[in-house]
Design a protein around this motif. Structure first.
Motif, mmCIF file in Angstrom:
data_model
loop_
_atom_site.group_PDB
_atom_site.id
_atom_site.type_symbol
_atom_site.label_atom_id
_atom_site.label_comp_id
_atom_site.label_asym_id
_atom_site.label_seq_id
_atom_site.Cartn_x
_atom_site.Cartn_y
_atom_site.Cartn_z
ATOM 1 N N LEU A 1 16.686 17.872 24.743
ATOM 2 C CA LEU A 1 16.016 18.277 25.975
ATOM 3 C C LEU A 1 16.792 19.343 26.733
ATOM 4 C CD1 LEU A 1 14.880 14.774 27.288
ATOM 5 C CD2 LEU A 1 13.520 16.459 26.040
ATOM 6 N N LEU A 2 18.114 19.346 26.581
ATOM 7 C CA LEU A 2 18.944 20.311 27.295
ATOM 8 C C LEU A 2 18.883 21.693 26.664
ATOM 9 C CD1 LEU A 2 22.085 18.120 27.999
ATOM 10 C CD2 LEU A 2 20.247 18.712 29.565
ATOM 11 N N THR A 3 18.609 21.789 25.387
ATOM 12 C CA THR A 3 18.623 23.083 24.717
ATOM 13 C C THR A 3 17.277 23.782 24.738
ATOM 14 O OG1 THR A 3 18.180 22.028 22.585
ATOM 15 C CG2 THR A 3 20.488 22.389 23.180
ATOM 16 N N ASN A 4 16.209 23.088 25.019
ATOM 17 C CA ASN A 4 14.889 23.717 25.045
ATOM 18 C C ASN A 4 14.711 24.494 26.333
ATOM 19 O OD1 ASN A 4 14.259 22.641 22.609
ATOM 20 N ND2 ASN A 4 13.055 20.938 23.417
ATOM 21 N N ALA A 5 14.204 25.707 26.207
ATOM 22 C CA ALA A 5 13.933 26.533 27.376
ATOM 23 C C ALA A 5 12.432 26.747 27.488
ATOM 24 C CB ALA A 5 14.644 27.872 27.248
ATOM 25 N N ILE A 6 12.014 27.086 28.672
ATOM 26 C CA ILE A 6 10.596 27.342 28.893
ATOM 27 C C ILE A 6 10.318 28.786 28.466
ATOM 28 C CG2 ILE A 6 8.796 27.516 30.650
ATOM 29 C CD1 ILE A 6 10.424 25.438 32.245
ATOM 30 N N PRO A 7 9.378 29.005 27.556
ATOM 31 C CA PRO A 7 9.094 30.384 27.135
ATOM 32 C C PRO A 7 8.335 31.134 28.229
ATOM 33 C CG PRO A 7 7.648 28.849 26.008
ATOM 34 C CD PRO A 7 8.606 28.025 26.810
ATOM 35 N N ILE A 8 8.881 32.291 28.619
ATOM 36 C CA ILE A 8 8.290 33.108 29.676
ATOM 37 C C ILE A 8 8.291 34.556 29.212
ATOM 38 C CG2 ILE A 8 8.534 33.917 32.048
ATOM 39 C CD1 ILE A 8 9.983 31.378 32.692
#
Length: 133
Positions: free
Chosen positions: A37-44
């Motif tokens: 969960l800490l390594t996933n980023a929100i794609p923008i």
């Protein structure tokens, strides 16, 4: 596993590691669950812009006080009583003037305080005090 009886007054000197193993397993599960969960980023998709040159800033006015108490403005010696007048003239030329104050280590603090008061009376609000590491 050894049980003590009423006849035996020996102290059990073995360490029970079962609670320690239980705590470690719980921590391991917590870390396994939270690490992804800490390594996933929100794609923008960020907007594209042209590069902009930084705002040109004028060199600040440097007020220096040497070890004999002489006052300088940008390496030009100024009489201490005329410091405020010269700073007011500089502020009249540029209302956004920035001042850097630097004083020798051996200067009496009263001289520095007088210079700071002159800078304030001249109406200059952007003051930096320069020190050495």
């Amino acid at each position: 596993m050894a049980f003590s009886t009423q006849d035996n007054d020996e102290v059990l000197s073995e360490i029970n590691v079962t609670p320690l193993v239980d705590v470690m397993l719980v921590l391991l599960v917590v870390f396994i669950v939270t690490a992804p969960l800490l390594t996933n980023a929100i794609p923008i998709n960020l907007p594209k812009t042209d590069s902009v040159a930084p705002v040109e800033q004028k060199d600040p006015l440097v007020v220096s006080i040497d070890d004999q108490g002489k006052v300088f403005i940008n390496k030009d010696e100024v009489e201490a009583g005329l410091l405020e007048f010269n700073l007011q003239a500089a502020k009249a030329k540029d209302p956004e003037v920035r001042v850097q104050l630097q004083a020798d280590n051996g200067v009496n603090y009263g001289e520095v305080a007088r210079a700071m008061a002159s800078i304030e009376r001249a109406g200059i609000t952007k003051l930096s005090v320069i020190t050495a590491k």
